[in-house]
Design an enzyme around this catalytic site. Sequence first.
Site, PDB file in Angstrom:
ATOM      1  N   HIS A  62      11.230   0.197  -3.940  1.00 25.32           N
ATOM      2  CA  HIS A  62      10.801  -0.800  -4.464  1.00 25.32           C
ATOM      3  C   HIS A  62      10.782  -0.939  -5.816  1.00 25.32           C
ATOM      4  O   HIS A  62       9.343  -0.708  -5.344  1.00 25.32           O
ATOM      5  CB  HIS A  62      11.243  -2.144  -3.601  1.00 25.32           C
ATOM      6  CG  HIS A  62      11.912  -2.871  -1.967  1.00 25.32           C
ATOM      7  ND1 HIS A  62      11.689  -2.858  -0.635  1.00 25.32           N
ATOM      8  CD2 HIS A  62      13.567  -1.655  -1.904  1.00 25.32           C
ATOM      9  CE1 HIS A  62      13.115  -2.800   0.106  1.00 25.32           C
ATOM     10  NE2 HIS A  62      14.013  -2.384  -1.192  1.00 25.32           N
ATOM     11  N   ASP A  64       9.412  -3.013  -7.229  1.00 27.61           N
ATOM     12  CA  ASP A  64       7.669  -3.800  -7.318  1.00 27.61           C
ATOM     13  C   ASP A  64       6.536  -3.486  -6.659  1.00 27.61           C
ATOM     14  O   ASP A  64       5.432  -3.143  -7.150  1.00 27.61           O
ATOM     15  CB  ASP A  64       7.185  -5.413  -5.960  1.00 27.61           C
ATOM     16  CG  ASP A  64       8.130  -5.560  -5.065  1.00 27.61           C
ATOM     17  OD1 ASP A  64       8.310  -4.214  -4.541  1.00 27.61           O
ATOM     18  OD2 ASP A  64       7.557  -5.930  -4.250  1.00 27.61           O
ATOM     19  N   HIS A  65       7.627  -1.912  -6.648  1.00 26.97           N
ATOM     20  CA  HIS A  65       5.903  -0.546  -5.914  1.00 26.97           C
ATOM     21  C   HIS A  65       6.207   0.315  -7.018  1.00 26.97           C
ATOM     22  O   HIS A  65       5.442   1.112  -6.560  1.00 26.97           O
ATOM     23  CB  HIS A  65       6.168  -0.659  -3.937  1.00 26.97           C
ATOM     24  CG  HIS A  65       5.803  -0.975  -3.514  1.00 26.97           C
ATOM     25  ND1 HIS A  65       4.823  -1.616  -2.343  1.00 26.97           N
ATOM     26  CD2 HIS A  65       6.872  -2.708  -3.001  1.00 26.97           C
ATOM     27  CE1 HIS A  65       5.000  -2.678  -2.292  1.00 26.97           C
ATOM     28  NE2 HIS A  65       6.047  -3.511  -2.150  1.00 26.97           N
ATOM     29  N   HIS A 141      10.552   0.110   7.272  1.00 26.59           N
ATOM     30  CA  HIS A 141      10.330  -1.147   6.231  1.00 26.59           C
ATOM     31  C   HIS A 141      11.930  -0.652   6.307  1.00 26.59           C
ATOM     32  O   HIS A 141      12.879   0.015   7.114  1.00 26.59           O
ATOM     33  CB  HIS A 141      10.114  -0.771   5.285  1.00 26.59           C
ATOM     34  CG  HIS A 141       9.645  -2.067   3.797  1.00 26.59           C
ATOM     35  ND1 HIS A 141      10.331  -4.103   4.028  1.00 26.59           N
ATOM     36  CD2 HIS A 141      10.588  -1.852   2.904  1.00 26.59           C
ATOM     37  CE1 HIS A 141      10.492  -3.878   3.180  1.00 26.59           C
ATOM     38  NE2 HIS A 141       9.919  -3.657   1.570  1.00 26.59           N
ATOM     39  N   ASP A 212       4.198  -3.546   3.165  1.00 24.13           N
ATOM     40  CA  ASP A 212       5.853  -2.995   3.218  1.00 24.13           C
ATOM     41  C   ASP A 212       6.474  -2.815   4.529  1.00 24.13           C
ATOM     42  O   ASP A 212       6.786  -1.575   4.820  1.00 24.13           O
ATOM     43  CB  ASP A 212       6.679  -2.477   1.854  1.00 24.13           C
ATOM     44  CG  ASP A 212       6.869  -3.542   1.164  1.00 24.13           C
ATOM     45  OD1 ASP A 212       6.081  -4.913   0.723  1.00 24.13           O
ATOM     46  OD2 ASP A 212       7.513  -4.198   0.044  1.00 24.13           O
ATOM     47  N   HIS A 270       0.456  -9.046  -0.809  1.00 21.98           N
ATOM     48  CA  HIS A 270       1.481  -8.564  -0.550  1.00 21.98           C
ATOM     49  C   HIS A 270       2.340 -10.221  -0.413  1.00 21.98           C
ATOM     50  O   HIS A 270       3.486 -10.161   0.428  1.00 21.98           O
ATOM     51  CB  HIS A 270       2.146  -7.725  -0.064  1.00 21.98           C
ATOM     52  CG  HIS A 270       3.612  -7.611  -0.203  1.00 21.98           C
ATOM     53  ND1 HIS A 270       4.898  -8.024  -0.106  1.00 21.98           N
ATOM     54  CD2 HIS A 270       4.291  -6.509  -1.177  1.00 21.98           C
ATOM     55  CE1 HIS A 270       5.809  -7.767  -0.397  1.00 21.98           C
ATOM     56  NE2 HIS A 270       5.145  -6.475  -0.871  1.00 21.98           N
TER      57      HIS A 270
HETATM   58 ZN   LIG Z   1       7.069  -5.195  -1.765  1.00 23.52          ZN
HETATM   59 ZN   LIG Z   2       9.779  -3.382  -0.182  1.00 24.81          ZN
END
Ligand SMILES: [Zn+2]
Ligand SMILES: [Zn+2]
Length: 303
Positions: A62, A64-65, A141, A212, A270
């Site tokens: 994802h 944002d990671h 996740h 996550d 997070h």
């Molecule tokens: Zn995330």
């Molecule tokens: Zn994620």
Amino acid sequence: MRVIPLGTSSGKPTLKRNVSALAVAREAEWLLFDCGEGTQTQVARAGLSPNRLSAVFITHLHGDHFNGLPGLLSTMGLDRRSRDLRLTGPRGLGEYLDMLERLRVAFLTYPVELKEFASLPEPTLVYETSDYTVTALELDHRLFALGYRIDERPRPGRFNVERARSLAVPEGPLWGRLQSGEAVQLDENRIVRPSDVMGAVRPGKSVAYCLDTRPCAMSLELARDVDLLIHEATYTEDFASEAQQYGHSTAAQAARTARDAGARRLLITHFSTRYADPTALLQEARAIFPDTLLAEDLLEIEV
Ligand SMILES: [Zn+2]
Ligand SMILES: [Zn+2]
């Protein structure tokens, strides 16, 4: 070990919180867990040298990671890094980096040793040095996501100088032999053993990184008896159904994982951008697990 969150916001950055990344710094090197956009600026703010970065561990793909990887990797190229970099993460990372190189977006002047996984149902050693190991395990996740755990190897006990002197062991090579676990013969009837002069073995510290994920048996396993569990807490309990739907945890769920795993401390991170003030998340977690800390960007936690 020093744990330094570099980004603590979920999904997108805010003016106060960058997206996910966390450094674990040791004496001469550091490790990076996740690398959201803007991580390299946070690395500079934390006073960490990219040249001393040994390995990067990405939890999942994802944005944002991992959107900060091309920038950080390219900067190390500009800085003429030559030492290799170890990179671990989900399958797809290699293809992504290859494409960036092909498009001349990223310039790497150094070898990147990549370990990719498409599934990882058992705890698996992914990186090790003489001082510690890093293990990875699949979490739960919306898409394939890894959790990580660092375990320092036990260190030998401290050498007791006074005790060695009182036993009349001459200072020099004999001290070294005792420190490396060898018995030494002083004269015909006198043997000094390492246990006579060495303190008890000091157990290594451990840190788990579970971002996550829904609460699951795998995060419990990764967090078993750790000194510090770093766990996502995207929502408060009133958004438990959103957490379940999007593959996340509430602060209460993170706290229950820490409690049930026997973790010593919990660091929650997070946070959904809906929480401009994350105090409610901290209160919710502390009601279940009192030794909870709230992550702030660039906070330093000694483990
Ligand atoms: Zn995330
Ligand atoms: Zn994620």
